[in-house]
Design an enzyme around this catalytic site. Sequence first.
Site, PDB file in Angstrom:
ATOM      1  N   SER A 148     -22.278 -60.282 -91.970  1.00 23.89           N
ATOM      2  CA  SER A 148     -20.996 -60.508 -92.967  1.00 23.89           C
ATOM      3  C   SER A 148     -21.030 -59.630 -94.204  1.00 23.89           C
ATOM      4  CB  SER A 148     -21.169 -61.964 -93.395  1.00 23.89           C
ATOM      5  OG  SER A 148     -20.370 -62.076 -94.576  1.00 23.89           O
ATOM      6  N   TYR A 165     -26.797 -69.025 -95.787  1.00 22.67           N
ATOM      7  CA  TYR A 165     -25.708 -68.371 -95.073  1.00 22.67           C
ATOM      8  C   TYR A 165     -25.873 -66.602 -95.486  1.00 22.67           C
ATOM      9  CZ  TYR A 165     -21.139 -66.486 -92.947  1.00 22.67           C
ATOM     10  OH  TYR A 165     -20.369 -65.708 -92.266  1.00 22.67           O
TER      11      TYR A 165
END
Length: 322
Positions: A148, A165
């Site tokens: 990401s 995350y």
Amino acid sequence: MKDFAGKFAVITGGGTGMGRELARQLVAEGCNVAMCDVSLEAMAETKRMCEAEKLPQGLRITTHVADVSIENHLQRFRDELIEQQATDKIHLLFNNAGIGGGGSLFTNTREQWERTFNICWGGVYLGVRTFLPLMMKADEAHIVNTSSVNGFWASVGLGASHTAYSAAKFAVKGFTEALMTDLRLNAPHIKCSVVMPGHIGTSIVSNSRKIQSGSESEELSPNEILATRQRLKGMGIDTAPMSDDDIQKIALDRARTFRDEAPTTAAAAAKIILDGVKAERWRILVGDDAHKLDERVRQAPEKAYTPEFYKSFTEEVGWRLG
């Protein structure tokens, strides 16, 4: 790998979002696809969409229920694939599954934090461990690990913690970069890529909440209402005058706008990824926002977590962080 016709691909998280679109586009190019997800219903819809166009004779699309953070789930998926796809090798591995949540070490539970980390990072690691022997048997193969922009920029804004995350996505990025040398030395017929999407129009917000809560309901629990109030407070929003119904509506609107108003669709993201694989690019940024953020962080890493950086970047790309 210049084309995918006749190849065998594994996709984790194939029920929705980028996983679904990867499946559709691979099948359209004549690639056999085995996908896993925690939702059998979502995968059934993906398969239906893949089969909406007439498939080449003999092409196989199989679905397998698996939680990628649990090794024996992936091992069962592998064994089912070998039987149902009638193959002992695969050419493409898309470690795509992921969820959000567990942003804070302080306001989230350890279980929430580790759930996110173990899916987003553990699923990639276990995916490679599980399917590498099948890739070793292929004449050419490619591992595609989804990180990401949070794999190089550990934030979603000043008002929201984002530790689980981001830590997982940094791990995916570092693992894939290190894997290039490991493969070059030990399995030179296998390539790898790290994918770093920006804001992509998927259902990750709503799906993550359901997985973290263990419920398919759209209704927030009392604890989720409280957590949403805390997140909004961190963004400078006074929630005292808001009812629980108001908070519920804000949460639903956030999930909807994240999916429907993203600058890059899941279909466009999948095409960028597959084009990157064909070009043997080891680093695949997805979306103009990802490219711009990457450039900004590289130009001034010491300023990447300042209010000024957030303000100028969000104004440029139109993100609504947090």
